[in-house]
Design an enzyme around this catalytic site. Structure first.
Site, PDB file in Angstrom:
ATOM      1  N   HIS A 182       5.578   5.425  -8.628  1.00 33.07           N
ATOM      2  CA  HIS A 182       5.332   4.328  -7.692  1.00 33.07           C
ATOM      3  C   HIS A 182       6.362   4.381  -6.577  1.00 33.07           C
ATOM      4  CE1 HIS A 182       4.759   0.406  -5.969  1.00 33.07           C
ATOM      5  NE2 HIS A 182       5.928  -0.035  -6.394  1.00 33.07           N
TER       6      HIS A 182
ATOM      7  N   HIS B  95       2.375  -3.286  -0.301  1.00 39.39           N
ATOM      8  CA  HIS B  95       3.405  -2.960  -1.282  1.00 39.39           C
ATOM      9  C   HIS B  95       3.666  -1.446  -1.395  1.00 39.39           C
ATOM     10  CE1 HIS B  95       5.311  -3.938  -5.431  1.00 39.39           C
ATOM     11  NE2 HIS B  95       5.719  -2.767  -5.004  1.00 39.39           N
TER      12      HIS B  95
ATOM     13  N   GLU C 210      -7.237  18.958   3.940  1.00 38.52           N
ATOM     14  CA  GLU C 210      -7.083  19.276   2.517  1.00 38.52           C
ATOM     15  C   GLU C 210      -7.016  18.054   1.605  1.00 38.52           C
ATOM     16  OE1 GLU C 210      -4.329  22.453   1.840  1.00 38.52           O
ATOM     17  OE2 GLU C 210      -5.362  23.702   3.301  1.00 38.52           O
TER      18      GLU C 210
ATOM     19  N   HIS D 142       7.148   3.228  -2.081  1.00 40.81           N
ATOM     20  CA  HIS D 142       6.849   2.312  -0.971  1.00 40.81           C
ATOM     21  C   HIS D 142       6.780   3.098   0.339  1.00 40.81           C
ATOM     22  CE1 HIS D 142       9.016  -1.194  -3.351  1.00 40.81           C
ATOM     23  NE2 HIS D 142       7.902  -0.789  -3.933  1.00 40.81           N
TER      24      HIS D 142
ATOM     25  N   GLU E 240       8.130  -2.570 -13.384  1.00 46.62           N
ATOM     26  CA  GLU E 240       6.701  -2.205 -13.370  1.00 46.62           C
ATOM     27  C   GLU E 240       6.306  -1.435 -14.626  1.00 46.62           C
ATOM     28  OE1 GLU E 240       4.995  -3.622 -11.289  1.00 46.62           O
ATOM     29  OE2 GLU E 240       6.046  -3.789  -9.382  1.00 46.62           O
TER      30      GLU E 240
HETATM   31  O1  2HA Z   1      11.253  -1.273  -8.586  1.00 49.04           O
HETATM   32  O2  2HA Z   1       9.093  -1.149  -6.595  1.00 49.04           O
HETATM   33  O3  2HA Z   1       7.317  -2.826  -7.518  1.00 49.04           O
HETATM   34  C1  2HA Z   1      10.933  -2.164  -7.611  1.00 49.04           C
HETATM   35  C2  2HA Z   1       9.512  -2.047  -7.276  1.00 49.04           C
HETATM   36  C3  2HA Z   1       8.627  -3.063  -7.823  1.00 49.04           C
HETATM   37 ZN    ZN Z   2       7.189  -1.563  -5.701  1.00 45.77          ZN
END
Ligand code: 2HA
Ligand code: ZN
Length: 309
Positions: free
Chosen positions: A165, A236, A195, A167, A141
């Site tokens: 990022h 995602h 909050e 999940h 990414e």
């Molecule tokens: O690194 O999260 O979006 C793997 C991921 C791709």
């Molecule tokens: Zn991801």
């Protein structure tokens, strides 16, 4: 002569090995690397990083580069084009997690799982200058991180440095049942926990389901980051931006906690989002006034006085 050649070769191998060993340990001791590694470990602890899921990048300060430079590889890696460009990030340095590497393993072996990349003067290619050993590459990414860094840097007068990022379960679950609009998600999250409006007063962006890892999702996400420092990717996960590791991790944590509460409240409400009790729009405005925070009005309904006009 042959003996001398061989001796020279053994000596230089020895230097490289010693340099490698010292470099790993030395870079790992730098404050920004320790903060980065801790965030990876904390995210793993939260359950947001199954297998190789999630990634993190940090736009290094000049002093970070100066402290790490003595330990850079003698020869940088080859330039690799990114498929996206941001001229004002030309010559920047980023610390990044590795493609296919696991957040779970970062603390145990930083030099293998994370690395420093330099951006070329044109701002469209990277090369590895430290870490990501054994043929590693920056996160898949990286284009999304890079474009978001460019946008957030401009939007915050240079303050924004971290892009994260993950999940997280409940944010992802919400994307199955709510319309994929920023306003709907923002209102649901703001009203889930008092909050939230203080932590993300602009709201959250939402990008519909897209193929991850490429230039298209990078451009969509970066466009959202003009307004928001948190952007949800449907089915995602979540992207969060901030000036430092605490703030950025805290943003991820707060959005996911609000999503958890929202999901639980709906579940105990028979699946309905018609709640008996909720925070009103006027309540959200009042929080903004009390905390001296500019709440994104586009996310709120008309003030009561206007509604009655
Ligand atoms: O690194 O999260 O979006 C793997 C991921 C791709
Ligand atoms: Zn991801």
């Amino acid at each position: 002569m042959a003996f001398l050649d061989q001796a020279q070769e053994i000596l230089s191998q020895g230097f490289d090995t010693a340099r490698g060993a010292v470099s790993g340990v030395a870079v790992e001791q730098l404050g920004f690397v320790r903060g980065f590694v801790r965030l990876c470990d904390d995210g793993w602890g939260q359950g947001w990083h199954e297998r190789n899921g999630g990634n993190l990048t940090y736009r290094m300060r000049d002093e970070d580069v100066a402290a790490a430079r003595p330990f850079f590889n003698p020869e940088p890696g080859p330039w690799a084009p990114m498929g996206v460009q941001a001229a004002d990030l030309g010559r920047a340095f980023f610390l990044t997690t590795g493609s296919g590497r696991y957040m779970r393993n970062v603390a145990g072996d930083p030099a293998h799982n994370i690395g420093i990349v330099e951006i070329n003067p044109e701002g469209d290619a990277w090369r590895i200058v430290w870490g990501l050993t054994d043929g590693g590459k920056p996160t898949s990414e990286f284009p999304s991180h890079f474009m978001c860094h460019a946008v957030r840097m401009r939007a915050t007068d240079g303050a924004s440095r971290v892009l994260y990022h993950a999940h997280p379960n409940n944010v992802i679950a919400m994307t199955f049942v709510l319309p994929l609009e920023s306003r709907t998600f923002t209102r649901a999250l703001w009203k889930a926990m008092t909050e939230c409006v203080v932590v993300f007063p602009a709201g959250v962006g939402v990008v519909p389901w897209m193929v991850p890892g490429g230039a298209d999702i990078a451009r969509e996400t970066a466009a959202m980051m003009e307004t928001f420092d948190a952007v949800i990717w449907a089915q995602h996960g979540l992207f969060a931006a901030g000036p430092d590791f605490d703030t950025t991790f805290g943003l991820m944590h707060t959005v996911e906690k609000a999503a958890d509460i929202y999901v639980r409240a709906r579940a105990i409400n028979g699946g309905s989002d018609e709640f008996l009790n909720t925070i009103t729009d006027e309540g959200l405005r009042a929080i903004g006034r009390e905390f001296g925070i500019k709440v994104n009005e586009a996310m709120l309904g008309f003030p009561v006085a206007l509604e009655n006009d």
